[in-house]
Design a protein around this motif. Structure first.
Motif, PDB file in Angstrom:
ATOM      1  N   TYR A   1       0.694 -33.957 -35.740  1.00 14.27           N
ATOM      2  CA  TYR A   1       0.804 -34.337 -34.330  1.00 14.27           C
ATOM      3  C   TYR A   1       1.093 -33.117 -33.456  1.00 14.27           C
ATOM      4  O   TYR A   1       0.560 -32.997 -32.348  1.00 14.27           O
ATOM      5  CB  TYR A   1       1.904 -35.389 -34.173  1.00 14.27           C
ATOM      6  CG  TYR A   1       2.006 -35.957 -32.775  1.00 14.27           C
ATOM      7  CD1 TYR A   1       1.048 -36.858 -32.313  1.00 14.27           C
ATOM      8  CD2 TYR A   1       3.050 -35.603 -31.932  1.00 14.27           C
ATOM      9  CE1 TYR A   1       1.136 -37.400 -31.039  1.00 14.27           C
ATOM     10  CE2 TYR A   1       3.151 -36.138 -30.652  1.00 14.27           C
ATOM     11  CZ  TYR A   1       2.188 -37.040 -30.217  1.00 14.27           C
ATOM     12  OH  TYR A   1       2.274 -37.558 -28.952  1.00 14.27           O
ATOM     13  N   GLN A   2       1.935 -32.214 -33.925  1.00 12.77           N
ATOM     14  CA  GLN A   2       2.215 -30.982 -33.184  1.00 12.77           C
ATOM     15  C   GLN A   2       0.936 -30.193 -32.921  1.00 12.77           C
ATOM     16  O   GLN A   2       0.729 -29.676 -31.831  1.00 12.77           O
ATOM     17  CB  GLN A   2       3.194 -30.105 -33.970  1.00 12.77           C
ATOM     18  CG  GLN A   2       4.646 -30.493 -33.829  1.00 12.77           C
ATOM     19  CD  GLN A   2       5.544 -29.508 -34.555  1.00 12.77           C
ATOM     20  OE1 GLN A   2       5.265 -29.105 -35.689  1.00 12.77           O
ATOM     21  NE2 GLN A   2       6.611 -29.113 -33.919  1.00 12.77           N
ATOM     22  N   TYR A   3       0.087 -30.121 -33.936  1.00 12.25           N
ATOM     23  CA  TYR A   3      -1.161 -29.374 -33.798  1.00 12.25           C
ATOM     24  C   TYR A   3      -2.123 -30.064 -32.835  1.00 12.25           C
ATOM     25  O   TYR A   3      -2.864 -29.403 -32.106  1.00 12.25           O
ATOM     26  CB  TYR A   3      -1.821 -29.177 -35.154  1.00 12.25           C
ATOM     27  CG  TYR A   3      -1.074 -28.219 -36.046  1.00 12.25           C
ATOM     28  CD1 TYR A   3      -0.608 -26.999 -35.547  1.00 12.25           C
ATOM     29  CD2 TYR A   3      -0.809 -28.531 -37.374  1.00 12.25           C
ATOM     30  CE1 TYR A   3       0.089 -26.125 -36.359  1.00 12.25           C
ATOM     31  CE2 TYR A   3      -0.112 -27.652 -38.191  1.00 12.25           C
ATOM     32  CZ  TYR A   3       0.338 -26.453 -37.674  1.00 12.25           C
ATOM     33  OH  TYR A   3       1.031 -25.575 -38.478  1.00 12.25           O
ATOM     34  N   LEU A   4      -2.123 -31.396 -32.839  1.00  9.26           N
ATOM     35  CA  LEU A   4      -2.956 -32.124 -31.888  1.00  9.26           C
ATOM     36  C   LEU A   4      -2.523 -31.816 -30.457  1.00  9.26           C
ATOM     37  O   LEU A   4      -3.362 -31.534 -29.591  1.00  9.26           O
ATOM     38  CB  LEU A   4      -2.862 -33.630 -32.151  1.00  9.26           C
ATOM     39  CG  LEU A   4      -3.556 -34.529 -31.117  1.00  9.26           C
ATOM     40  CD1 LEU A   4      -5.061 -34.273 -31.105  1.00  9.26           C
ATOM     41  CD2 LEU A   4      -3.252 -36.004 -31.398  1.00  9.26           C
TER      42      LEU A   4
ATOM     43  N   ILE B   1      -4.734 -29.709 -27.571  1.00  9.26           N
ATOM     44  CA  ILE B   1      -5.061 -30.210 -26.228  1.00  9.26           C
ATOM     45  C   ILE B   1      -4.619 -29.209 -25.162  1.00  9.26           C
ATOM     46  O   ILE B   1      -5.371 -28.911 -24.228  1.00  9.26           O
ATOM     47  CB  ILE B   1      -4.389 -31.578 -26.000  1.00  9.26           C
ATOM     48  CG1 ILE B   1      -5.018 -32.626 -26.919  1.00  9.26           C
ATOM     49  CG2 ILE B   1      -4.509 -32.007 -24.535  1.00  9.26           C
ATOM     50  CD1 ILE B   1      -4.316 -33.964 -26.919  1.00  9.26           C
ATOM     51  N   SER B   2      -3.408 -28.666 -25.307  1.00  7.46           N
ATOM     52  CA  SER B   2      -2.926 -27.674 -24.338  1.00  7.46           C
ATOM     53  C   SER B   2      -3.755 -26.399 -24.388  1.00  7.46           C
ATOM     54  O   SER B   2      -4.059 -25.799 -23.352  1.00  7.46           O
ATOM     55  CB  SER B   2      -1.453 -27.353 -24.606  1.00  7.46           C
ATOM     56  OG  SER B   2      -0.623 -28.459 -24.293  1.00  7.46           O
ATOM     57  N   LEU B   3      -4.130 -25.966 -25.591  1.00  2.71           N
ATOM     58  CA  LEU B   3      -4.961 -24.760 -25.721  1.00  2.71           C
ATOM     59  C   LEU B   3      -6.357 -24.987 -25.157  1.00  2.71           C
ATOM     60  O   LEU B   3      -6.975 -24.045 -24.638  1.00  2.71           O
ATOM     61  CB  LEU B   3      -5.055 -24.342 -27.186  1.00  2.71           C
ATOM     62  CG  LEU B   3      -3.789 -23.727 -27.780  1.00  2.71           C
ATOM     63  CD1 LEU B   3      -3.997 -23.403 -29.254  1.00  2.71           C
ATOM     64  CD2 LEU B   3      -3.393 -22.457 -27.019  1.00  2.71           C
ATOM     65  N   LEU B   4      -6.841 -26.208 -25.217  1.00  2.89           N
ATOM     66  CA  LEU B   4      -8.117 -26.530 -24.578  1.00  2.89           C
ATOM     67  C   LEU B   4      -8.004 -26.322 -23.072  1.00  2.89           C
ATOM     68  O   LEU B   4      -8.936 -25.813 -22.432  1.00  2.89           O
ATOM     69  CB  LEU B   4      -8.497 -27.983 -24.894  1.00  2.89           C
ATOM     70  CG  LEU B   4      -9.875 -28.447 -24.411  1.00  2.89           C
ATOM     71  CD1 LEU B   4     -10.988 -27.598 -25.023  1.00  2.89           C
ATOM     72  CD2 LEU B   4     -10.080 -29.921 -24.746  1.00  2.89           C
TER      73      LEU B   4
ATOM     74  N   PHE C   1      -0.665 -32.278 -20.306  1.00  3.01           N
ATOM     75  CA  PHE C   1      -0.825 -33.492 -21.106  1.00  3.01           C
ATOM     76  C   PHE C   1      -0.426 -33.236 -22.559  1.00  3.01           C
ATOM     77  O   PHE C   1       0.244 -34.066 -23.190  1.00  3.01           O
ATOM     78  CB  PHE C   1      -2.277 -33.973 -21.029  1.00  3.01           C
ATOM     79  CG  PHE C   1      -2.516 -35.296 -21.702  1.00  3.01           C
ATOM     80  CD1 PHE C   1      -1.822 -36.425 -21.305  1.00  3.01           C
ATOM     81  CD2 PHE C   1      -3.452 -35.416 -22.726  1.00  3.01           C
ATOM     82  CE1 PHE C   1      -2.038 -37.650 -21.918  1.00  3.01           C
ATOM     83  CE2 PHE C   1      -3.677 -36.629 -23.346  1.00  3.01           C
ATOM     84  CZ  PHE C   1      -2.968 -37.755 -22.940  1.00  3.01           C
ATOM     85  N   GLY C   2      -0.809 -32.084 -23.095  1.00 11.01           N
ATOM     86  CA  GLY C   2      -0.417 -31.727 -24.460  1.00 11.01           C
ATOM     87  C   GLY C   2       1.093 -31.641 -24.601  1.00 11.01           C
ATOM     88  O   GLY C   2       1.669 -32.102 -25.602  1.00 11.01           O
ATOM     89  N   ILE C   3       1.745 -31.074 -23.588  1.00  9.83           N
ATOM     90  CA  ILE C   3       3.212 -30.968 -23.608  1.00  9.83           C
ATOM     91  C   ILE C   3       3.857 -32.348 -23.519  1.00  9.83           C
ATOM     92  O   ILE C   3       4.825 -32.647 -24.227  1.00  9.83           O
ATOM     93  CB  ILE C   3       3.697 -30.063 -22.460  1.00  9.83           C
ATOM     94  CG1 ILE C   3       3.185 -28.633 -22.669  1.00  9.83           C
ATOM     95  CG2 ILE C   3       5.220 -30.076 -22.360  1.00  9.83           C
ATOM     96  CD1 ILE C   3       3.430 -27.709 -21.495  1.00  9.83           C
ATOM     97  N   CYS C   4       3.317 -33.200 -22.636  1.00 11.61           N
ATOM     98  CA  CYS C   4       3.864 -34.547 -22.492  1.00 11.61           C
ATOM     99  C   CYS C   4       3.719 -35.349 -23.787  1.00 11.61           C
ATOM    100  O   CYS C   4       4.626 -36.081 -24.175  1.00 11.61           O
ATOM    101  CB  CYS C   4       3.148 -35.279 -21.351  1.00 11.61           C
ATOM    102  SG  CYS C   4       3.569 -34.672 -19.711  1.00 11.61           S
TER     103      CYS C   4
END
Length: 250
Positions: free
Chosen positions: A54-57, A61-64, A115-118
C-alpha cells in the motif's frame, strides 16, 4: 458583485495563497495517521494487512504527480507555468506538449501528489473530503486563470479551450512540444517539491513503525529519501551559489 466577478476574485486570492494548502493537508493527515495507527478503524485494519504494498501504491500515485509537473515545467518557456504567487503571468499561450492534452497540468500533478499522501493516512472520509475540497479550491483558481488568459489571448484561447479538457487529459489530441526539454529548469523549480514528498513518506513510515513498536523501516523509502536529500542539497547549492541552473529564455 456578480457571481462571475466574485468567482474570479476568490480564484485570484486562492491563487496567491495556494502554497498553504499542502501544509493544511499535511497537518490534518498527520493527526489522522497517528489516530489510525493507535486506534485503527476497519479500513485502516484492511490497509495494514497489505501495508508494504500500500505504501508503494501511494508513493507511485504521488510520483506520477511529480512526473506530470516535471514534464510540464521542463518544456515550458519563461514566465508561464511555475510557482509564482503574486499574480497571473503568461507571455505566451502554451498549446503543445502536455498542454495539448489538458489545460491545467500543474494542478493535475498537484492533485496526484496530494492524493497519494492522503491515501497514506488510510482514513476514508479524509480522502473523500480532500477530493471535494480540492475540486472547490482549484476550480476557482482555474476559473480566474482562464479569465486572465481569455482577456489576453482572446480567440486563440477560446479555440484551444474548446478542444482541450480542463483537468482530465485527452491523450488522442497530443501535439509534440514546441520547446526542448530543459532539465536544469526542472531541478531549479521542482527540487523543493520532490524533497518534501520523500520527507513526508519517510516521516510517515518512521512514525508508523515507532507507534507499532517495530524496527523494520521500509529501506527502499529510506534509501530513496537519502538519495533525494543529497540531490536536494546539491540543487540548493547550485541554485544559490552558481548560475549553472540558469537557462536563457527558460
Amino acid at each position: 458583485m456578480c457571481l462571475r466577478k466574485e468567482l474570479e476574485t476568490q480564484g485570484n486570492w486562492l491563487f496567491s495563497n495556494r502554497s498553504y494548502l499542502p501544509i493544511i493537508i499535511l497537518a490534518i493527515g498527520i493527526v489522522l495517521y497517528f489516530r489510525n495507527e493507535i486506534l485503527p478503524d476497519n479500513l485502516n485494519t484492511e490497509v495494514t494487512k497489505f501495508k508494504f504494498y500500500y505504501q508503494y501504491l501511494c508513493l507511485f500515485i504521488s510520483l506520477l504527480g511529480i512526473f506530470v509537473r516535471i514534464y510540464t515545467v521542463g518544456y515550458t518557456p519563461k514566465r508561464t507555468s511555475g510557482r509564482n504567487t503574486k499574480k497571473q503571468v503568461a507571455q505566451s499561450l502554451n498549446k503543445t506538449g502536455i498542454y495539448s492534452l489538458v489545460r491545467h497540468p500543474l494542478y493535475l500533478g498537484n492533485f496526484l501528489i496530494y492524493f497519494g499522501i492522503c491515501l497514506l493516512t488510510g482514513h476514508l472520509w479524509f480522502i473523500i473530503t480532500f477530493c471535494l475540497l480540492f475540486w472547490i479550491y482549484y476550480e476557482r483558481i482555474m476559473y480566474a486563470e482562464e479569465q486572465f488568459l481569455n482577456r489576453k489571448f482572446g480567440v486563440d484561447f477560446v479555440n484551444w479551450s474548446e478542444e482541450t479538457p480542463a483537468f482530465i487529459p485527452k491523450f488522442r489530441s497530443y501535439v509534440k512540444p514546441s520547446k526542448s526539454f530543459i532539465w536544469k529548469k526542472v531541478i531549479k523549480k521542482e527540487a523543493d517539491g520532490i524533497f518534501a514528498l520523500f520527507c513526508i513518506f519517510f516521516f510517515f513510515d518512521v512514525v508508523g513503525k515507532l507507534i507499532g513498536k517495530s524496527s523494520h523501516i521500509n529501506m527502499i523509502i529510506a534509501f530513496s529519501f537519502l538519495f533525494v536529500t543529497i540531490g536536494f542539497i546539491i540543487a540548493k547549492y547550485l541554485k544559490k551559489k552558481t548560475n549553472f541552473l540558469n537557462v536563457a529564455g527558460r
